[in-house]
Design a protein around this motif. Structure first.
Motif, PDB file in Angstrom:
ATOM      1  N   LEU A   1      16.067 -70.423  27.782  1.00 31.73           N
ATOM      2  CA  LEU A   1      14.978 -69.531  28.167  1.00 31.73           C
ATOM      3  C   LEU A   1      13.698 -70.343  28.296  1.00 31.73           C
ATOM      4  N   PRO A   2      13.116 -70.420  29.506  1.00 31.77           N
ATOM      5  CA  PRO A   2      11.887 -71.201  29.661  1.00 31.77           C
ATOM      6  C   PRO A   2      10.684 -70.514  29.031  1.00 31.77           C
ATOM      7  N   VAL A   3       9.665 -71.311  28.749  1.00 28.34           N
ATOM      8  CA  VAL A   3       8.405 -70.775  28.220  1.00 28.34           C
ATOM      9  C   VAL A   3       7.712 -69.943  29.291  1.00 28.34           C
ATOM     10  N   ASP A   4       7.705 -70.453  30.522  1.00 30.00           N
ATOM     11  CA  ASP A   4       7.203 -69.686  31.665  1.00 30.00           C
ATOM     12  C   ASP A   4       7.928 -70.177  32.911  1.00 30.00           C
ATOM     13  N   ASN A   5       7.579 -69.617  34.045  1.00 25.69           N
ATOM     14  CA  ASN A   5       8.302 -69.929  35.281  1.00 25.69           C
ATOM     15  C   ASN A   5       7.470 -70.732  36.276  1.00 25.69           C
ATOM     16  N   THR A   6       6.386 -71.357  35.784  1.00 29.59           N
ATOM     17  CA  THR A   6       5.582 -72.198  36.668  1.00 29.59           C
ATOM     18  C   THR A   6       6.365 -73.456  37.045  1.00 29.59           C
ATOM     19  N   ILE A   7       5.970 -74.071  38.133  1.00 34.50           N
ATOM     20  CA  ILE A   7       6.747 -75.202  38.662  1.00 34.50           C
ATOM     21  C   ILE A   7       5.875 -76.437  38.924  1.00 34.50           C
ATOM     22  N   SER A   8       6.548 -77.549  39.020  1.00 34.85           N
ATOM     23  CA  SER A   8       5.971 -78.784  39.538  1.00 34.85           C
ATOM     24  C   SER A   8       6.968 -79.339  40.551  1.00 34.85           C
ATOM     25  N   TYR A   9       6.576 -80.375  41.269  1.00 34.45           N
ATOM     26  CA  TYR A   9       7.505 -80.958  42.233  1.00 34.45           C
ATOM     27  C   TYR A   9       7.267 -82.456  42.378  1.00 34.45           C
ATOM     28  N   GLN A  10       8.279 -83.117  42.866  1.00 38.09           N
ATOM     29  CA  GLN A  10       8.237 -84.558  43.080  1.00 38.09           C
ATOM     30  C   GLN A  10       8.834 -84.848  44.451  1.00 38.09           C
ATOM     31  N   ILE A  11       8.240 -85.785  45.176  1.00 40.86           N
ATOM     32  CA  ILE A  11       8.717 -86.131  46.511  1.00 40.86           C
ATOM     33  C   ILE A  11       9.082 -87.614  46.549  1.00 40.86           C
ATOM     34  N   SER A  12      10.285 -87.905  47.027  1.00 37.63           N
ATOM     35  CA  SER A  12      10.713 -89.296  47.206  1.00 37.63           C
ATOM     36  C   SER A  12      11.029 -89.525  48.682  1.00 37.63           C
ATOM     37  N   VAL A  13      10.787 -90.744  49.142  1.00 37.62           N
ATOM     38  CA  VAL A  13      10.899 -91.069  50.568  1.00 37.62           C
ATOM     39  C   VAL A  13      11.703 -92.346  50.756  1.00 37.62           C
ATOM     40  N   SER A  14      12.542 -92.362  51.783  1.00 33.38           N
ATOM     41  CA  SER A  14      13.204 -93.606  52.184  1.00 33.38           C
ATOM     42  C   SER A  14      13.231 -93.676  53.706  1.00 33.38           C
ATOM     43  N   LYS A  15      13.162 -94.885  54.233  1.00 33.77           N
ATOM     44  CA  LYS A  15      13.115 -95.075  55.679  1.00 33.77           C
ATOM     45  C   LYS A  15      14.487 -94.868  56.307  1.00 33.77           C
ATOM     46  N   ILE A  16      14.486 -94.444  57.556  1.00 36.74           N
ATOM     47  CA  ILE A  16      15.704 -94.343  58.359  1.00 36.74           C
ATOM     48  C   ILE A  16      15.520 -95.244  59.571  1.00 36.74           C
ATOM     49  N   GLU A  17      16.506 -96.093  59.821  1.00 32.15           N
ATOM     50  CA  GLU A  17      16.376 -97.068  60.913  1.00 32.15           C
ATOM     51  C   GLU A  17      16.469 -96.425  62.291  1.00 32.15           C
ATOM     52  N   LYS A  18      17.385 -95.471  62.458  1.00 34.16           N
ATOM     53  CA  LYS A  18      17.626 -94.886  63.780  1.00 34.16           C
ATOM     54  C   LYS A  18      17.232 -93.420  63.757  1.00 34.16           C
ATOM     55  N   PRO A  19      16.184 -93.059  64.500  1.00 35.13           N
ATOM     56  CA  PRO A  19      15.660 -91.698  64.399  1.00 35.13           C
ATOM     57  C   PRO A  19      16.564 -90.613  64.954  1.00 35.13           C
ATOM     58  N   LEU A  20      17.119 -90.810  66.147  1.00 34.08           N
ATOM     59  CA  LEU A  20      17.949 -89.768  66.731  1.00 34.08           C
ATOM     60  C   LEU A  20      19.338 -89.763  66.079  1.00 34.08           C
ATOM     61  N   TYR A  21      20.021 -88.651  66.218  1.00 35.70           N
ATOM     62  CA  TYR A  21      21.375 -88.557  65.682  1.00 35.70           C
ATOM     63  C   TYR A  21      22.323 -89.383  66.544  1.00 35.70           C
ATOM     64  N   GLU A  22      23.205 -90.113  65.876  1.00 30.54           N
ATOM     65  CA  GLU A  22      24.164 -90.968  66.582  1.00 30.54           C
ATOM     66  C   GLU A  22      25.573 -90.437  66.379  1.00 30.54           C
ATOM     67  N   PHE A  23      26.321 -90.410  67.474  1.00 32.24           N
ATOM     68  CA  PHE A  23      27.702 -89.951  67.407  1.00 32.24           C
ATOM     69  C   PHE A  23      28.581 -91.118  66.988  1.00 32.24           C
ATOM     70  N   GLU A  24      29.166 -91.021  65.805  1.00 33.58           N
ATOM     71  CA  GLU A  24      29.966 -92.122  65.271  1.00 33.58           C
ATOM     72  C   GLU A  24      31.436 -91.927  65.633  1.00 33.58           C
ATOM     73  N   ARG A  25      32.014 -92.933  66.256  1.00 33.28           N
ATOM     74  CA  ARG A  25      33.377 -92.818  66.778  1.00 33.28           C
ATOM     75  C   ARG A  25      34.428 -93.505  65.907  1.00 33.28           C
ATOM     76  N   GLN A  26      34.010 -94.140  64.836  1.00 31.30           N
ATOM     77  CA  GLN A  26      34.994 -94.819  64.001  1.00 31.30           C
ATOM     78  C   GLN A  26      35.819 -93.814  63.203  1.00 31.30           C
ATOM     79  N   ALA A  27      36.924 -94.300  62.638  1.00 26.76           N
ATOM     80  CA  ALA A  27      37.822 -93.446  61.855  1.00 26.76           C
ATOM     81  C   ALA A  27      37.080 -92.829  60.680  1.00 26.76           C
ATOM     82  N   TYR A  28      37.368 -91.562  60.421  1.00 22.10           N
ATOM     83  CA  TYR A  28      36.734 -90.838  59.313  1.00 22.10           C
ATOM     84  C   TYR A  28      37.776 -89.901  58.721  1.00 22.10           C
ATOM     85  N   GLU A  29      38.267 -90.266  57.546  1.00 25.58           N
ATOM     86  CA  GLU A  29      39.387 -89.545  56.937  1.00 25.58           C
ATOM     87  C   GLU A  29      38.931 -88.720  55.744  1.00 25.58           C
ATOM     88  N   VAL A  30      39.443 -87.499  55.655  1.00 22.78           N
ATOM     89  CA  VAL A  30      39.114 -86.624  54.535  1.00 22.78           C
ATOM     90  C   VAL A  30      40.383 -86.058  53.914  1.00 22.78           C
TER      91      VAL A  30
END
Length: 269
Positions: free
Chosen positions: A91-120
């Protein structure tokens, strides 16, 4: 050694937090409204108090400010984690919030269609619950963590998660779509899958194809082996085609057509 931030932090102690992972291209957050409203809905469901200044403009400016501070303006991914403030046990003392933001770079901006094998394959050790809380992006991801370890140990690229009725709910890192006989299906939210932002985009884009019927319907493991195509979706990757599930191999034609439409939408803004 205990770090003071973690000692009483409810996200660390109880998983009392939700998060959004966004993709930024050329200083613009993709699907901004969808991310903001999903976060607001998640906070309300978990009884978190939303600050008066937590508008969509505030959400956007805080993320972009964090991106700029990391000099990643061109293309980046950012995660904003919102957690209930310190205090209390379950049970929390109250329901107020805080937040944290983390950032990392992405080399290729647009979405790329990957054609290699992908097994699930299917991860059977734990199940996703068919309930509203399963559709939220909370910091309780133990099923996804243990499933990722299982996938790595077994040479798989990903695993699919089942709900308690043994239907396919989602993948470890996104939603699943199945194309069979001109019908594109994805599990409805009532099956316990994540309410994915990219899931919503793909449902909308798929409806623009004249020869495709779109359905939100349960998918069984048996259905997967009869499919023409399978693919996964999330905001960072876009569309990830599945090429193999057990002994069945799949085409990737429609996934490629969808990816082209997705990139066109992203370019147009």
């Amino acid at each position: 050694m205990q770090h003071s931030f973690l000692q009483n932090n409810r996200a660390f102690l109880y998983g009392d937090a939700v998060f959004e992972t966004v993709k930024i291209i050329d200083g613009k957050i993709l699907f901004l409204e969808d991310h903001y409203f999903r976060l607001m809905a998640s906070m309300r469901i978990l009884r978190m108090e939303i600050p008066m200044n937590f508008t969509m403009e505030h959400f956007e400016s805080e993320i972009l400010r964090a991106v700029q501070s990391e000099s990643a303006e061109a293309s980046a991914r950012a995660r904003i984690t919102v957690y209930r403030n310190d205090g209390g046990f379950y049970l929390p003392v109250d329901n107020t919030i805080s937040y944290q933001i983390s950032v990392s770079k992405i080399e290729k901006p647009l979405y790329e269609f990957e054609r290699q094998a992908y097994e699930v394959d299917i991860y059977k050790d734990f199940h996703v619950s068919k309930q509203l809380i399963s559709t939220l992006k909370t910091t309780n991801k133990l099923i996804h963590i243990t499933g990722s370890i299982y996938a790595d140990e077994n040479g798989l690229d990903n695993c699919l998660l089942l709900n308690e009725e043994k239907n396919v709910a989602e993948a470890l890192q996104g939603n699943i779509f199945m194309l069979k006989d001109g019908i594109l299906s994805t599990p409805p939210l009532s099956e316990g899958c994540l309410n994915g932002i990219m899931r919503k985009q793909i449902l909308t884009l798929a409806r623009t194809f004249e020869n495709i019927e779109v359905a939100e319907a349960p998918i069984s493991p048996f259905d997967l082996q009869k499919a023409d195509e399978l693919f996964l979706t999330n905001v960072i990757k876009g569309i990830q085609p599945i090429t193999k599930y057990r002994k069945k191999e799949f085409e990737t034609v429609f996934a490629g057509q969808l990816m082209a439409k997705l990139n066109a939408k992203v370019r147009l803004g």
